[in-house]
Each structure stands twice: as C-alpha cells, then as structure tokens.
Scaffold this motif. Structure first.
Motif, short mmCIF file in Angstrom:
data_model
loop_
_atom_site.label_atom_id
_atom_site.label_comp_id
_atom_site.label_asym_id
_atom_site.label_seq_id
_atom_site.Cartn_x
_atom_site.Cartn_y
_atom_site.Cartn_z
N SER A 128 -6.05 1.01 -9.29
CA SER A 128 -7.47 1.08 -9.64
C SER A 128 -8.15 2.27 -8.95
O SER A 128 -7.68 2.75 -7.92
CB SER A 128 -8.19 -0.21 -9.24
OG SER A 128 -8.41 -0.23 -7.84
N LYS A 129 -9.26 2.71 -9.54
CA LYS A 129 -10.00 3.84 -8.96
C LYS A 129 -10.45 3.52 -7.54
O LYS A 129 -10.36 4.36 -6.66
CB LYS A 129 -11.20 4.20 -9.84
CG LYS A 129 -10.79 4.84 -11.15
CD LYS A 129 -11.95 5.49 -11.85
CE LYS A 129 -12.85 4.49 -12.52
NZ LYS A 129 -13.89 5.11 -13.34
N THR A 130 -10.89 2.29 -7.33
CA THR A 130 -11.36 1.89 -5.99
C THR A 130 -10.22 2.01 -4.97
O THR A 130 -10.41 2.56 -3.89
CB THR A 130 -11.88 0.43 -6.02
OG1 THR A 130 -12.84 0.31 -7.06
CG2 THR A 130 -12.48 0.03 -4.70
N VAL A 131 -9.05 1.52 -5.33
CA VAL A 131 -7.90 1.60 -4.43
C VAL A 131 -7.48 3.07 -4.23
O VAL A 131 -7.14 3.47 -3.13
CB VAL A 131 -6.72 0.74 -4.95
CG1 VAL A 131 -5.46 0.97 -4.16
CG2 VAL A 131 -7.10 -0.73 -4.94
N SER A 187 -8.47 12.96 2.81
CA SER A 187 -8.90 13.96 1.85
C SER A 187 -9.51 13.29 0.64
O SER A 187 -9.26 12.11 0.40
CB SER A 187 -7.65 14.75 1.44
OG SER A 187 -7.86 15.51 0.30
N THR A 188 -10.27 14.06 -0.11
CA THR A 188 -10.71 13.54 -1.41
C THR A 188 -9.57 13.77 -2.40
O THR A 188 -8.65 14.56 -2.14
CB THR A 188 -11.96 14.30 -1.92
OG1 THR A 188 -11.59 15.66 -2.14
CG2 THR A 188 -13.11 14.21 -0.92
N VAL A 189 -9.66 13.11 -3.53
CA VAL A 189 -8.64 13.28 -4.57
C VAL A 189 -8.59 14.74 -5.01
O VAL A 189 -7.52 15.35 -5.08
CB VAL A 189 -8.94 12.36 -5.78
CG1 VAL A 189 -7.93 12.58 -6.89
CG2 VAL A 189 -8.96 10.90 -5.35
N GLU A 228 0.81 -1.21 0.00
CA GLU A 228 0.00 0.00 0.00
C GLU A 228 0.85 1.27 0.00
O GLU A 228 0.52 2.26 -0.66
CB GLU A 228 -0.93 -0.01 1.22
CG GLU A 228 -2.15 0.84 1.01
CD GLU A 228 -3.19 0.61 2.09
OE1 GLU A 228 -3.12 1.30 3.11
OE2 GLU A 228 -4.05 -0.27 1.90
N ASN A 229 1.97 1.26 0.74
CA ASN A 229 2.84 2.45 0.77
C ASN A 229 3.43 2.75 -0.60
O ASN A 229 3.63 3.91 -0.94
CB ASN A 229 3.94 2.29 1.81
CG ASN A 229 3.40 2.45 3.23
OD1 ASN A 229 2.35 3.05 3.44
ND2 ASN A 229 4.11 1.89 4.18
N HIS A 267 -8.50 8.42 1.20
CA HIS A 267 -9.25 8.49 2.44
C HIS A 267 -8.36 8.12 3.63
O HIS A 267 -8.31 8.83 4.64
CB HIS A 267 -10.48 7.59 2.36
CG HIS A 267 -11.32 7.64 3.58
ND1 HIS A 267 -12.09 8.73 3.92
CD2 HIS A 267 -11.50 6.73 4.57
CE1 HIS A 267 -12.70 8.50 5.06
NE2 HIS A 267 -12.37 7.29 5.47
N GLN A 268 -7.61 7.02 3.51
CA GLN A 268 -6.83 6.51 4.63
C GLN A 268 -5.53 7.29 4.86
O GLN A 268 -5.15 7.51 6.00
CB GLN A 268 -6.48 5.04 4.41
CG GLN A 268 -7.66 4.12 4.54
CD GLN A 268 -7.31 2.68 4.28
OE1 GLN A 268 -6.31 2.37 3.63
NE2 GLN A 268 -8.13 1.77 4.78
#
Length: 110
Positions: A33-36, A47-49, A2-3, A42-43
């Motif tokens: 991906s957009k979902t990721v 913030s939002t994109v 994830e990092n 968020h995490q």
C-alpha cells in the motif's frame, strides 16, 4: 514481513528504472500500500520515494557513462529521466560534477 516489503520494493524499482515510476505504480507493481511504502522509505532508506528513485537512476547511469559511448541524452532516457537537462541537474547535485565531466574522469576506454 517488513523486510520482504523492502526487498520487493527495491527490486521493483531496480527492474523498472527506465519506466516512469510513481508511488501509485510502485504500490500497484508490488502489492504494497502507498501508506506502507511511505513508511518503508522513511524507515529503511531515510529518503523520499522520489529521492530514492533519482539516486538509483544516477547510480545506474554511472556504468553507462564509463563503459559505453552513448550520449547523455540516450543515457538519461535509458535510466528513466524525463530529459537530459533534468538528468544532468540531478547528476550534478548528487555527484558534484556533470555527467560529461564524470565520463572524462572515469572513462575506461580512450
């Protein structure tokens, strides 16, 4: 990892701030991906994109305001805002002053 995704996404945005950025273009450019992407923002950025991109664009504009004689219009284009008026509005909401007030207060050269 994830990092790695976070690093890849933040680097991509930093390197492409002057271009129109969307969740789709970031996903294509990073292979995330957009979902990721939504989850990462968020995490990790809380913030939002869109908010993250606006913040980064304003941050990039600060040195242009203080270290160059470029107009607000030119600076807004260089950092990827669609118009100087929108840039000024976002700048004021984030910094509490207009771009010109910021420049006057923080200018290094006369």
């Amino acid at each position: 990892n994830e990092n790695d995704g976070v690093e890849k996404v933040s680097t991509y945005i930093r390197d492409n701030l002057e271009k129109p950025l969307s969740i789709q273009s970031i996903a294509r450019g990073t292979g995330v991906s957009k979902t990721v992407l939504y989850k990462l923002f968020h995490q990790h950025f809380h913030s939002t994109v869109g908010s993250y991109i606006k913040t980064k664009r304003v941050e990039r504009s600060l040195s242009l305001l203080t270290d160059t004689a470029l107009s607000v219009e030119e600076i807004s284009q260089r950092v990827g805002f669609s118009s100087a008026s929108y840039y000024s509005k976002v700048f004021r909401s984030q910094m509490g002053v207009s771009p010109l007030q910021y420049r006057k207060k923080n200018k290094l050269l006369p």
